[in-house]
Design a protein around this motif. Structure first.
Motif, PDB file in Angstrom:
ATOM      1  N   SER A 163      -7.480  57.805 -29.150  1.00 50.02           N
ATOM      2  CA  SER A 163      -6.921  58.637 -30.219  1.00 50.02           C
ATOM      3  C   SER A 163      -6.105  57.838 -31.222  1.00 50.02           C
ATOM      4  CB  SER A 163      -6.051  59.742 -29.624  1.00 50.02           C
ATOM      5  OG  SER A 163      -4.980  59.181 -28.879  1.00 50.02           O
ATOM      6  N   THR A 164      -5.716  56.600 -30.840  1.00 47.88           N
ATOM      7  CA  THR A 164      -4.885  55.783 -31.739  1.00 47.88           C
ATOM      8  C   THR A 164      -5.557  54.440 -32.039  1.00 47.88           C
ATOM      9  OG1 THR A 164      -3.671  54.894 -29.826  1.00 47.88           O
ATOM     10  CG2 THR A 164      -2.729  56.818 -30.936  1.00 47.88           C
ATOM     11  N   LYS A 165      -6.888  54.396 -31.980  1.00 48.79           N
ATOM     12  CA  LYS A 165      -7.591  53.122 -32.132  1.00 48.79           C
ATOM     13  C   LYS A 165      -7.470  52.524 -33.528  1.00 48.79           C
ATOM     14  CE  LYS A 165     -12.070  55.372 -32.972  1.00 48.79           C
ATOM     15  NZ  LYS A 165     -13.478  55.485 -32.499  1.00 48.79           N
ATOM     16  N   LYS A 166      -7.003  53.324 -34.482  1.00 49.44           N
ATOM     17  CA  LYS A 166      -6.809  52.797 -35.837  1.00 49.44           C
ATOM     18  C   LYS A 166      -5.336  52.528 -36.146  1.00 49.44           C
ATOM     19  CE  LYS A 166     -10.956  54.892 -37.848  1.00 49.44           C
ATOM     20  NZ  LYS A 166     -11.498  55.765 -38.942  1.00 49.44           N
ATOM     21  N   LYS A 167      -4.494  52.764 -35.168  1.00 44.26           N
ATOM     22  CA  LYS A 167      -3.057  52.574 -35.377  1.00 44.26           C
ATOM     23  C   LYS A 167      -2.706  51.087 -35.404  1.00 44.26           C
ATOM     24  CE  LYS A 167       1.426  53.704 -33.272  1.00 44.26           C
ATOM     25  NZ  LYS A 167       2.025  54.266 -34.491  1.00 44.26           N
ATOM     26  N   HIS A 168      -1.772  50.714 -36.286  1.00 41.46           N
ATOM     27  CA  HIS A 168      -1.278  49.337 -36.379  1.00 41.46           C
ATOM     28  C   HIS A 168       0.190  49.296 -35.951  1.00 41.46           C
ATOM     29  CE1 HIS A 168      -5.000  48.986 -38.571  1.00 41.46           C
ATOM     30  NE2 HIS A 168      -4.846  47.678 -38.676  1.00 41.46           N
ATOM     31  N   TYR A 169       0.629  48.133 -35.456  1.00 40.60           N
ATOM     32  CA  TYR A 169       1.923  48.042 -34.779  1.00 40.60           C
ATOM     33  C   TYR A 169       2.808  46.912 -35.325  1.00 40.60           C
ATOM     34  CZ  TYR A 169      -0.486  50.908 -31.301  1.00 40.60           C
ATOM     35  OH  TYR A 169      -1.192  51.909 -30.673  1.00 40.60           O
ATOM     36  N   PRO A 170       4.138  47.112 -35.248  1.00 39.89           N
ATOM     37  CA  PRO A 170       5.069  46.015 -35.573  1.00 39.89           C
ATOM     38  C   PRO A 170       4.883  44.872 -34.577  1.00 39.89           C
ATOM     39  CG  PRO A 170       6.212  48.132 -35.436  1.00 39.89           C
ATOM     40  CD  PRO A 170       4.850  48.344 -34.877  1.00 39.89           C
ATOM     41  N   VAL A 171       5.287  43.674 -34.958  1.00 36.21           N
ATOM     42  CA  VAL A 171       5.140  42.494 -34.093  1.00 36.21           C
ATOM     43  C   VAL A 171       6.477  41.768 -33.972  1.00 36.21           C
ATOM     44  CG1 VAL A 171       3.864  40.370 -33.655  1.00 36.21           C
ATOM     45  CG2 VAL A 171       2.766  42.223 -34.908  1.00 36.21           C
ATOM     46  N   GLU A 238       6.896  26.477 -38.743  1.00 36.61           N
ATOM     47  CA  GLU A 238       5.670  26.437 -39.543  1.00 36.61           C
ATOM     48  C   GLU A 238       4.472  26.872 -38.704  1.00 36.61           C
ATOM     49  OE1 GLU A 238       5.130  22.606 -41.277  1.00 36.61           O
ATOM     50  OE2 GLU A 238       7.096  22.607 -42.257  1.00 36.61           O
ATOM     51  N   PHE A 239       4.471  26.479 -37.442  1.00 30.37           N
ATOM     52  CA  PHE A 239       3.401  26.902 -36.539  1.00 30.37           C
ATOM     53  C   PHE A 239       3.382  28.424 -36.408  1.00 30.37           C
ATOM     54  CE2 PHE A 239       2.998  28.342 -32.057  1.00 30.37           C
ATOM     55  CZ  PHE A 239       1.609  28.402 -32.006  1.00 30.37           C
ATOM     56  N   ILE A 240       4.549  29.027 -36.162  1.00 25.34           N
ATOM     57  CA  ILE A 240       4.596  30.479 -35.992  1.00 25.34           C
ATOM     58  C   ILE A 240       4.153  31.193 -37.267  1.00 25.34           C
ATOM     59  CG2 ILE A 240       6.118  32.462 -35.590  1.00 25.34           C
ATOM     60  CD1 ILE A 240       7.829  30.692 -33.812  1.00 25.34           C
ATOM     61  N   VAL A 241       4.684  30.747 -38.402  1.00 26.01           N
ATOM     62  CA  VAL A 241       4.438  31.441 -39.671  1.00 26.01           C
ATOM     63  C   VAL A 241       3.034  31.186 -40.210  1.00 26.01           C
ATOM     64  CG1 VAL A 241       5.155  31.592 -42.090  1.00 26.01           C
ATOM     65  CG2 VAL A 241       6.886  31.509 -40.280  1.00 26.01           C
ATOM     66  N   ASN A 242       2.579  29.938 -40.152  1.00 29.40           N
ATOM     67  CA  ASN A 242       1.341  29.574 -40.839  1.00 29.40           C
ATOM     68  C   ASN A 242       0.109  29.450 -39.947  1.00 29.40           C
ATOM     69  OD1 ASN A 242       2.758  29.382 -43.305  1.00 29.40           O
ATOM     70  ND2 ASN A 242       3.374  27.280 -42.828  1.00 29.40           N
ATOM     71  N   THR A 243       0.316  29.382 -38.629  1.00 30.20           N
ATOM     72  CA  THR A 243      -0.828  29.257 -37.720  1.00 30.20           C
ATOM     73  C   THR A 243      -0.938  30.451 -36.774  1.00 30.20           C
ATOM     74  OG1 THR A 243      -0.682  26.831 -37.785  1.00 30.20           O
ATOM     75  CG2 THR A 243      -1.943  27.808 -35.976  1.00 30.20           C
ATOM     76  N   ILE A 248      -2.712  36.117 -35.003  1.00 31.71           N
ATOM     77  CA  ILE A 248      -2.383  37.418 -34.399  1.00 31.71           C
ATOM     78  C   ILE A 248      -2.764  38.554 -35.342  1.00 31.71           C
ATOM     79  CG2 ILE A 248      -0.505  38.881 -33.566  1.00 31.71           C
ATOM     80  CD1 ILE A 248      -1.216  36.602 -31.657  1.00 31.71           C
ATOM     81  N   ASN A 249      -2.457  38.395 -36.618  1.00 29.02           N
ATOM     82  CA  ASN A 249      -2.784  39.438 -37.596  1.00 29.02           C
ATOM     83  C   ASN A 249      -4.287  39.645 -37.734  1.00 29.02           C
ATOM     84  OD1 ASN A 249      -0.120  40.010 -38.172  1.00 29.02           O
ATOM     85  ND2 ASN A 249      -0.022  38.648 -39.944  1.00 29.02           N
ATOM     86  N   CYS A 250      -5.052  38.575 -37.503  1.00 26.47           N
ATOM     87  CA  CYS A 250      -6.505  38.655 -37.630  1.00 26.47           C
ATOM     88  C   CYS A 250      -7.142  39.309 -36.408  1.00 26.47           C
ATOM     89  CB  CYS A 250      -7.081  37.257 -37.850  1.00 26.47           C
ATOM     90  SG  CYS A 250      -8.890  37.189 -37.947  1.00 26.47           S
ATOM     91  N   TYR A 252      -5.515  41.207 -33.875  1.00 30.29           N
ATOM     92  CA  TYR A 252      -4.870  42.406 -33.330  1.00 30.29           C
ATOM     93  C   TYR A 252      -4.466  43.339 -34.463  1.00 30.29           C
ATOM     94  CZ  TYR A 252      -4.679  39.508 -29.137  1.00 30.29           C
ATOM     95  OH  TYR A 252      -5.013  38.705 -28.068  1.00 30.29           O
ATOM     96  N   ARG A 253      -4.277  44.604 -34.128  1.00 27.81           N
ATOM     97  CA  ARG A 253      -3.936  45.609 -35.141  1.00 27.81           C
ATOM     98  C   ARG A 253      -2.431  45.564 -35.397  1.00 27.81           C
ATOM     99  NH1 ARG A 253      -6.768  48.911 -31.593  1.00 27.81           N
ATOM    100  NH2 ARG A 253      -5.030  50.379 -31.493  1.00 27.81           N
ATOM    101  N   THR A 254      -2.035  44.799 -36.363  1.00 30.30           N
ATOM    102  CA  THR A 254      -0.615  44.584 -36.645  1.00 30.30           C
ATOM    103  C   THR A 254      -0.218  45.131 -38.011  1.00 30.30           C
ATOM    104  OG1 THR A 254      -0.994  42.438 -37.680  1.00 30.30           O
ATOM    105  CG2 THR A 254      -0.672  42.449 -35.297  1.00 30.30           C
ATOM    106  N   LEU A 255       1.057  45.470 -38.119  1.00 29.23           N
ATOM    107  CA  LEU A 255       1.664  45.751 -39.418  1.00 29.23           C
ATOM    108  C   LEU A 255       2.200  44.426 -39.931  1.00 29.23           C
ATOM    109  CD1 LEU A 255       3.560  49.063 -38.528  1.00 29.23           C
ATOM    110  CD2 LEU A 255       1.507  48.839 -39.948  1.00 29.23           C
ATOM    111  N   LYS A 256       1.734  43.994 -41.090  1.00 30.14           N
ATOM    112  CA  LYS A 256       1.974  42.621 -41.536  1.00 30.14           C
ATOM    113  C   LYS A 256       3.189  42.453 -42.439  1.00 30.14           C
ATOM    114  CE  LYS A 256      -3.018  41.818 -41.350  1.00 30.14           C
ATOM    115  NZ  LYS A 256      -3.289  43.142 -40.768  1.00 30.14           N
TER     116      LYS A 256
END
Length: 391
Positions: A163-171, A238-243, A248-250, A252-256
C-alpha cells in the motif's frame, strides 16, 4: 626577558606539580593471549585510540603488564585492547564491559585483570539486528579514501507494504555502523537503532557506515591534531555526500531534499557530524551531535563563527555531565556561538544529562529523544497510516 624566563620556569614547575604519576598494572590476562600481542589503554584521555603507542603496556617475565604515565587530577574512563576495537576486553562470559573508571587525585596505582577478549571468546553467533536491517555492501568502495567499508541500511516496516510502495522516506546517515544495529558486531554495546525506530514507528531510512578501526580518528577529524594525528574528515564527508548519498538515492525510495536528510554520530562521530552539518548545510538539514569531541579541534569554534547559515538547520546536541571535566563547557561555548548565528529554540536543542557518560548505553538511551526532536511526526500522519493499513 628575565621576568619572562621566571614565568616560564614557574609554569613548568606548576605543570609538574599538577600532574600525577599513574601506574596501571594488568595482573592477569586470558590464557589465549599471545606473549607477542601488544596491549593498549584507550580512553577519553587519548581520543579512545585503541593502538596509541603512548599508552602501550610493557610485559615483564612474570606476565604482568604495566603502564606508567601522568594524568592531571580528574576522573577518566578507559578500556584495554589488543590494538583495535575488534580486540577489546570483555567479561568472563565474553560480554561487553562498561568503561573502566579511574579517579586521579594524586599519584595512583591501579591493578586490574582482563577476563577475556571479545574476538577470542567462544560464543554463539547471536545477531540482534531486526529484519528491517540489511547490508548495502560488505565492501563498499570509498574512492576518496581508497578503501572499502561495510555499509548497513535500516528500512522502516512500511517500506515493504504494498500500500506504500510509492512512498519516499527521510534518510539519516550515521557513523560507527558496527555499533548501531547488531550486538554481535558491537564490541562495547549497540545503539538498538532498529528496535527503537520499530517501536516508535518512525518512518526513516538509516544508513550506517562502519568506522575503519585504526583509521577512525583520521576519518572523523577534518583537521590534523598535532598529538593524535587525523585530518581525513573532509575526504570522508565527500564520500558520504558525493558517492554514498547518490547511490542510496538511486537504489532506495528516499526524500532527497535538505529538510529530509540528516547526519548523526557520537564522540569523534559527533565531531564530524557537527562539522559536516555546517560545511554541507545545503545537504544536511538534521544534525545529531552526541558527546562531541570538540577538544580534538578547537579551531572548530572559529569555523563556526565564520559559518553563514543559508538554510534552516535543525541540530540536537547531547552531553553527559560525567563524561569529562571540559565537555559541558565546550558544548555551552559552541551553543553560545550558534545562538549568536541566529539558531532559534526550534532549530537548536542542547541537552545535558547529569548521569551521562561517554558510553554506548548513554547514547542508546538518548537516541529516541533525539530522533523524535529531529524528525517530528507530521500532523495526522499516524491517522493516515492506520487508514492505509486498513485498505
Amino acid at each position: 626577558m628575565r621576568k619572562r624566563a621566571v614565568l616560564i620556569a614557574f609554569s613548568l614547575i606548576l605543570s609538574i606539580i599538577c600532574n600525577a604519576q599513574v601506574t596501571v598494572c594488568i595482573q592477569s590476562v586470558p590464557v589465549n593471549t599471545s606473549s607477542s600481542d601488544k596491549i593498549y589503554m584507550a580512553g577519553n584521555f587519548n581520543g579512545w585510540n585503541p593502538s596509541d603507542p603512548n599508552y602501550c603496556f610493557t610485559r615483564n617475565n612474570k606476565g604482568v603488564y604495566s603502564l606508567k604515565t601522568t594524568f592531571k587530577p580528574g576522573t577518566y574512563e578507559f578500556k584495554v585492547t589488543r590494538g583495535s576495537w575488534a580486540k577489546v576486553e570483555a567479561d568472563s562470559l565474553g560480554n561487553t564491559l562498561q568503561n573502566r573508571l579511574i579517579e586521579i587525585k594524586g599519584d595512583t596505582t591501579l591493578n586490574i585483570e582482563v577476563d577475556s577478549w571479545s574476538d577470542t571468546y567462544e560464543k554463539e553467533m547471536v545477531h540482534t539486528a531486526s529484519r528491517s536491517v540489511r547490508l548495502v555492501d560488505s565492501v563498499f568502495y570509498i574512492p576518496q579514501l581508497e578503501t572499502h567499508r561495510r555499509v548497513w541500511i535500516y528500512l522502516p516496516k512500511s517500506y515493504f507494504d504494498k500500500s506504500t510502495k510509492k512512498k519516499h522516506y527521510p534518510v539519516l546517515y550515521m557513523h560507527d555502523g558496527q555499533n548501531l544495529f547488531d550486538d554481535f558486531y558491537a564490541p562495547y554495546g549497540e545503539w538498538n537503532v532498529d528496535e527503537t525506530l520499530d517501536s516508535l514507528d518512525k518512518e526513516i531510512i538509516v544508513v550506517g557506515i562502519d568506522h575503519g578501526g585504526n583509521e577512525r580518528l583520521n576519518d572523523y577529524s577534518p583537521y590534523q591534531n598535532l598529538k593524535y594525528g587525523g585530518g581525513k574528515g573532509n575526504k570522508y564527508l565527500e564520500f558520504i555526500v558525493n558517492t554514498l548519498r547518490p547511490y542510496i538515492n538511486c537504489h532506495y525510495r528516499t526524500l532527497k531534499d535538505v529538510e529530509n536528510t540528516g547526519i548523526m554520530g557520537s564522540s569523534m562521530g559527533g565531531l564530524i557530524s557537527f562539522y559536516g552539518g555546517l560545511k554541507y548545510d545545503k545537504v544536511f538539514g538534521k544534525i545529531g551531535v552526541f558527546s562531541p569531541s570538540f577538544w580534538f579541534h578547537p579551531i572548530l569554534y572559529d569555523y563556526t563563527n565564520k559559518w553563514k547559515p543559508e538554510r534552516k538547520t535543525h541540530m540536537y546536541i547531547l552531553a553527559g555531565e560525567k563524561e569529562s571535566d571540559s565537555l559541558v563547557y565546550e558544548v555551552k561555548k559552541m551553543e553560545s556561538i550558534l545562538r549568536k548565528k541566529g539558531l532559534s529554540e526550534d532549530q537548536l536543542k542542547v541537552v545535558f544529562k547529569p548521569d551521562g557518560r561517554h558510553a554506548e548505553w548513554f547514547w542508546r538511551r538518548e537516541f529516541p529523544d533525539a530522533i523524535n526532536w529531529l524528525f517530528p511526526e507530521p500532523a495526522n500522519s499516524s491517522i493516515v497510516r492506520k487508514l492505509l493499513h486498513k485498505l
